[in-house]
Design a protein around this motif. Structure first.
Motif, short mmCIF file in Angstrom:
data_model
loop_
_atom_site.label_atom_id
_atom_site.label_comp_id
_atom_site.label_asym_id
_atom_site.label_seq_id
_atom_site.Cartn_x
_atom_site.Cartn_y
_atom_site.Cartn_z
N ARG A 54 46.40 103.49 7.75
CA ARG A 54 46.76 103.29 6.34
C ARG A 54 48.22 103.69 6.05
N ILE A 55 48.98 104.04 7.09
CA ILE A 55 50.38 104.44 6.88
C ILE A 55 51.30 103.52 7.68
N ASP A 56 52.31 103.00 7.01
CA ASP A 56 53.27 102.12 7.67
C ASP A 56 54.53 102.93 8.01
N CYS A 57 54.68 103.26 9.31
CA CYS A 57 55.81 104.10 9.73
C CYS A 57 57.16 103.43 9.44
N THR A 58 57.20 102.10 9.39
CA THR A 58 58.48 101.43 9.13
C THR A 58 58.94 101.62 7.69
N LYS A 59 58.04 102.13 6.84
CA LYS A 59 58.44 102.42 5.45
C LYS A 59 58.72 103.91 5.28
N CYS A 60 58.61 104.68 6.36
CA CYS A 60 58.77 106.14 6.26
C CYS A 60 60.00 106.58 7.07
N GLY A 61 59.85 106.66 8.39
CA GLY A 61 60.98 107.06 9.24
C GLY A 61 61.39 108.51 9.09
N ASN A 62 60.54 109.32 8.47
CA ASN A 62 60.96 110.70 8.17
C ASN A 62 61.11 111.56 9.43
N CYS A 63 60.31 111.28 10.48
CA CYS A 63 60.47 112.04 11.73
C CYS A 63 61.86 111.77 12.31
N CYS A 64 62.27 110.50 12.34
CA CYS A 64 63.58 110.13 12.90
C CYS A 64 64.72 110.68 12.04
N SER A 130 55.08 108.66 21.23
CA SER A 130 53.86 109.45 21.15
C SER A 130 53.72 110.23 19.82
N PHE A 131 54.82 110.43 19.10
CA PHE A 131 54.80 111.21 17.86
C PHE A 131 53.88 110.55 16.84
N PRO A 132 53.06 111.32 16.09
CA PRO A 132 52.97 112.78 16.02
C PRO A 132 51.94 113.39 16.97
N HIS A 133 51.62 112.73 18.06
CA HIS A 133 50.86 113.29 19.18
C HIS A 133 49.39 113.59 18.85
N SER A 151 54.85 119.39 7.18
CA SER A 151 55.73 119.18 6.02
C SER A 151 56.67 117.99 6.20
N VAL A 152 56.61 117.34 7.37
CA VAL A 152 57.54 116.24 7.68
C VAL A 152 56.82 114.89 7.73
N CYS A 153 55.63 114.91 8.33
CA CYS A 153 54.96 113.64 8.67
C CYS A 153 53.69 113.44 7.83
N PRO A 154 53.64 112.37 7.04
CA PRO A 154 52.45 112.11 6.23
C PRO A 154 51.18 111.96 7.05
N ILE A 155 51.28 111.49 8.29
CA ILE A 155 50.07 111.36 9.13
C ILE A 155 49.52 112.76 9.40
N VAL A 156 50.40 113.67 9.83
CA VAL A 156 49.96 115.03 10.14
C VAL A 156 49.41 115.71 8.88
S1 SF4 Z 1 57.06 110.93 9.90
FE1 SF4 Z 1 54.99 110.33 10.56
S2 SF4 Z 1 54.43 108.67 9.13
FE2 SF4 Z 1 56.64 108.93 9.00
S3 SF4 Z 1 57.48 107.46 10.48
FE3 SF4 Z 1 57.25 109.41 11.56
S4 SF4 Z 1 55.21 109.27 12.53
FE4 SF4 Z 1 55.29 107.68 10.94
#
Ligand code: SF4
Ligand code: SF4
Length: 171
Positions: A54-64, A130-133, A151-156
């Motif tokens: 339910r999460i689209d990483c291409t709209k987030c990119g917060n880890c990068c 592999s993130f968020p592992h 606090s960084v990744c919505p999936i986690v």
């Molecule tokens: S922070 Fe999490 S949800 Fe956002 S792009 Fe990285 S892996 Fe995907």
């Protein structure tokens, strides 16, 4: 009616809740350490599939945008091959050694992040793939990292909150 649980995607809110719930999350970590690791892996893998779908990483990119990524020599070979450059040049331009003597990308946000997307997606480091592992075994052995990424990744964030509920854990 089977109503889908809310997914929190607001990065500012997630960051703020990470600070507010720091003690709570470390206490939950202690609780998880006492549980059967295989059972916790089973639950986390299922929750990860539900949340990730339910999460689209291409709209987030917060880890990068916020984390310093560990890279290997093999990663650098792949990136150099894609760029038609020498491995040593890629290493000099994009990496440094951190305080743990690990090789990491030196720029945060990552130099390869363009408009929330990875510009070297096919050649990105294994650690990025592999993130968020959360699909890996051994969740309870990586809880420092999980609490850090909360606090960084919505999936986690969403998986960790669902895990608290599923285990009927309260702070
Ligand atoms: S922070 Fe999490 S949800 Fe956002 S792009 Fe990285 S892996 Fe995907
Ligand atoms: S290489 Fe790509 S996936 Fe990895 S941190 Fe940089 S932008 Fe993100």
């Amino acid at each position: 009616m089977n109503r889908e649980q809310h997914i929190e995607l607001d990065l500012k809110k997630i960051e703020a809740l990470g600070e507010i719930r720091e003690d709570e999350n470390y206490e939950f970590r202690t609780f998880l350490k006492q549980k059967n690791p295989e059972r916790i892996d089973e639950i986390v893998h299922r929750l990860n599939e539900e949340v990730s779908s339910r999460i689209d990483c291409t709209k987030c990119g917060n880890c990068c945008a916020t984390l310093q990524i560990c890279v290997t020599h093999h990663d650098l070979e792949r990136i150099a091959g894609r760029a038609g450059a020498k491995v040593e040049q890629i290493k000099e331009d994009y990496t440094e050694t951190d305080e743990f003597n690990d090789l990491v990308f030196k720029h945060v946000p990552c130099s390869f992040l363009k408009e929330k997307k990875c510009s070297i997606y096919e050649a990105r480091p294994d650690n990025c793939r592999s993130f968020p592992h959360l699909h890996k075994p051994g969740f309870t052995s990586r809880l420092w990292g999980v609490v850090g990424n909360y606090s960084v990744c919505p999936i986690v964030f969403n998986v960790f909150e669902r895990l608290k509920k599923e285990l009927h854990w309260k702070y």
